[in-house]
Each structure stands twice: as structure tokens, then as C-alpha cells.
Enzyme design. Structure first.
Site, short mmCIF file in Angstrom:
data_model
loop_
_atom_site.label_atom_id
_atom_site.label_comp_id
_atom_site.label_asym_id
_atom_site.label_seq_id
_atom_site.Cartn_x
_atom_site.Cartn_y
_atom_site.Cartn_z
CE LYS A 185 7.39 20.46 5.25
NZ LYS A 185 8.18 19.66 5.93
CG ASP A 193 12.29 18.84 10.34
OD1 ASP A 193 10.35 19.05 9.81
OD2 ASP A 193 12.94 20.17 11.29
CB SER A 194 10.72 23.57 6.37
OG SER A 194 11.04 23.11 5.43
CE1 TYR A 216 4.31 29.99 12.68
CE2 TYR A 216 5.00 28.66 11.77
CZ TYR A 216 4.61 29.34 13.06
OH TYR A 216 4.41 28.62 13.73
CG HIS A 220 12.25 28.12 2.57
ND1 HIS A 220 11.29 28.28 2.25
CD2 HIS A 220 11.79 27.03 3.82
CE1 HIS A 220 10.20 28.29 2.58
NE2 HIS A 220 9.69 27.47 3.38
CG ASN A 269 3.06 20.55 4.33
OD1 ASN A 269 2.10 20.72 3.62
ND2 ASN A 269 3.40 21.69 5.72
P1 ITT Z 1 5.97 16.96 8.06
O1 ITT Z 1 7.09 17.76 9.10
O2 ITT Z 1 4.89 15.83 7.07
O3 ITT Z 1 6.70 16.95 6.33
P2 ITT Z 1 4.64 19.76 8.37
O4 ITT Z 1 3.96 20.95 8.26
O5 ITT Z 1 4.95 19.08 9.86
O6 ITT Z 1 4.82 18.61 7.54
P3 ITT Z 1 7.90 20.25 8.91
O7 ITT Z 1 8.03 19.78 10.50
O8 ITT Z 1 9.08 20.70 8.34
O9 ITT Z 1 6.43 19.76 8.43
O10 ITT Z 1 7.10 22.14 9.02
C1 ITT Z 1 7.50 23.10 10.25
C2 ITT Z 1 6.27 23.87 10.27
O11 ITT Z 1 6.62 25.24 9.74
C3 ITT Z 1 4.99 23.91 9.90
O12 ITT Z 1 4.42 24.35 10.91
C4 ITT Z 1 5.07 24.14 8.21
O13 ITT Z 1 3.58 24.76 7.97
C5 ITT Z 1 5.48 25.38 8.31
N1 ITT Z 1 6.34 25.28 6.92
C6 ITT Z 1 7.63 24.76 6.53
N2 ITT Z 1 7.80 25.13 5.77
C7 ITT Z 1 7.11 25.99 5.48
C8 ITT Z 1 6.67 27.11 4.57
O14 ITT Z 1 7.81 26.94 3.30
N3 ITT Z 1 6.27 28.54 4.33
C9 ITT Z 1 5.17 29.07 6.07
N4 ITT Z 1 5.54 28.21 6.49
C10 ITT Z 1 6.53 26.64 6.09
#
Ligand code: ITT
Length: 197
Positions: free
Chosen positions: A12, A67-68, A153, A179, A9
Site C-alpha cells: 500500500k 481500509d480496503s 487478491y 479503487h 502493508n
Molecule cells: P493495514 O490495515 O495495515 O493498512 P492490511 O493489508 O491489513 O493493512 P486492509 O485491512 O485494508 O489492509 O486489507 C484488507 C485485505 O484486502 C488484505 O488482505 C489486503 O491484502 C487485501 N487488499 C487490500 N487492498 C488490495 C488491493 O489493492 N489488491 C488486492 N488485495 C487488496
């Protein structure tokens, strides 16, 4: 010391390099355009370790993954750890509309409470040491999609104490208390005091 950010991403990567400016980070995209780790863990912590460990062993370098997700208590913490798989491959506009639709019958402020959570994990492939840290930002779900800053989001999340979404606030403001910022500052404090040489 260079550290690999085990994420595909690019938003990120940009945020983390702004949050921790004194560390030289590499990104997966510096090596390959094809990288996917199936997020089979049941928690943010398990998935961040899985992503960091897989990249660290594959590329042979200390790696950090994040992971978020967005958690909405009134929807049983949906989308939570499923945040990236919810309507996977659909545009974010559609995912946000689907979240707003599920929230449409809740209009009391306490019903619209939400939070973003990040767990960031460091993994050293030579020692097998892992360190994790969590960051949370409290807020609420907006009535409508607003702004195009940030990613994911952000345009439907209003952080507590503000009247605008992360999509309307600048990166500098978001990175000051998000976060991700809280998780990465805590993680780097742990790395400084606990990482094995
Ligand atoms: P990686 O696993 O490759 O790091 P990803 O985008 O799939 O990339 P996550 O699994 O952590 O990362 O993301 C979970 C979802 O939450 C994903 O749809 C993100 O776009 C969203 N997300 C994560 N951090 C966010 C943020 O700071 N603001 C808004 N949405 C976020």
C-alpha cells in the site's frame, strides 16, 4: 508537510506514494516494526478512521489510513470488510484458492461480478478533523490465479474492460484507475479545499 501512512502493508505504501507523488509520506515502518490496530469497525470507513486516528495520536502527526477489501455480491459481499481477517495469517495463495473454491459453482459472467473498495481517511491530531473518501473499481473474479504483480487478491481480480488480472497488469496500469487511486485522488482534493490550517 509530512503525512504518516498508517499502514503496515508495504505494498500500500508503494502504491500510495506512486498515486500521490508530490506529497512527502512517512510510513509506520520508519518508526517501529511492531504496530497493530485491531480492526473492530463494522465498515471500511470506521476501520480507516480507527487506524488513522490511533496512529495520529500515538505519533503526534497527521495520518492517513486506508481500509480496503474485495466484495463479491453473489457471496453476500464476502470477504468485504473481513478481507484481512479471512484465513488470517495464511498465505495469500490459500486465501485466493478458498475464494475460487466458493465461486466454483458460478460460471455466468453476471455471477462472477466483483469489486474492490477503499476508504481512505485523513486525521489531524491537533484539530481532531477527519476527512474520508471512497474509491471503487468494478470487475470480476478470474477462473484461476494469474500473475504476481500487485498484492493480496490482485491475481484473481479482472478489472472491467481488461482480460487480465491486476496480478498480470503493471503497477502503472493498476494505479491509474484502481479503487485506491480513486479514493486517494478524491481524498487529496478534499484535503486541499477542506483541511483546517
Ligand atoms: P493495514 O490495515 O495495515 O493498512 P492490511 O493489508 O491489513 O493493512 P486492509 O485491512 O485494508 O489492509 O486489507 C484488507 C485485505 O484486502 C488484505 O488482505 C489486503 O491484502 C487485501 N487488499 C487490500 N487492498 C488490495 C488491493 O489493492 N489488491 C488486492 N488485495 C487488496
Amino acid at each position: 508537510m509530512k503525512i504518516l501512512l498508517a499502514t503496515t502493508n508495504r505494498f500500500k505504501v508503494r502504491e500510495i506514494t506512486e498515486i500521490i507523488p508530490d506529497v512527502e509520506f512517512l510510513a509506520i515502518s520508519d518508526f517501529t516494526d511492531h504496530w497493530e490496530v485491531e480492526e473492530v469497525g463494522a465498515t471500511f470507513e470506521e476501520n480507516s478512521l480507527l487506524k488513522a486516528k490511533t496512529a495520529a495520536h500515538y505519533f503526534g502527526i497527521i495520518s492517513i489510513a486506508d481500509d480496503s477489501g474485495l466484495e463479491i455480491p453473489i457471496l453476500s459481499y464476502f470477504p468485504g470488510v473481513q478481507s484481512s481477517r479471512f484465513l488470517e495469517d495464511r498465505p495469500f495463495e490459500e486465501k485466493m484458492k478458498a475464494v475460487l473454491e466458493r465461486m466454483s459453482s458460478f460460471d455466468k459472467p453476471e455471477e462472477r461480478v466483483a469489486r474492490f473498495r477503499t476508504v481512505a481517511t485523513y486525521y489531524d491530531p491537533l484539530t481532531g478533523q477527519s476527512l474520508s473518501a471512497e474509491g471503487v473499481v468494478e470487475g470480476s473474479i478470474a477462473e484461476r490465479i494469474s500473475g504476481d504483480n500487485g498484492f493480496g487478491y490482485d491475481p484473481i481480480f479482472i478489472p472491467k474492460g481488461f482480460d487480465r488480472t491486476f496480478g498480470e497488469l503493471s503497477d502503472i496500469i493498476k494505479n491509474n484507475f484502481s479503487h485506491r487511486s480513486r479514493a486517494f485522488h478524491k481524498l487529496f482534493e478534499r484535503i486541499k479545499s477542506e483541511a483546517l490550517p
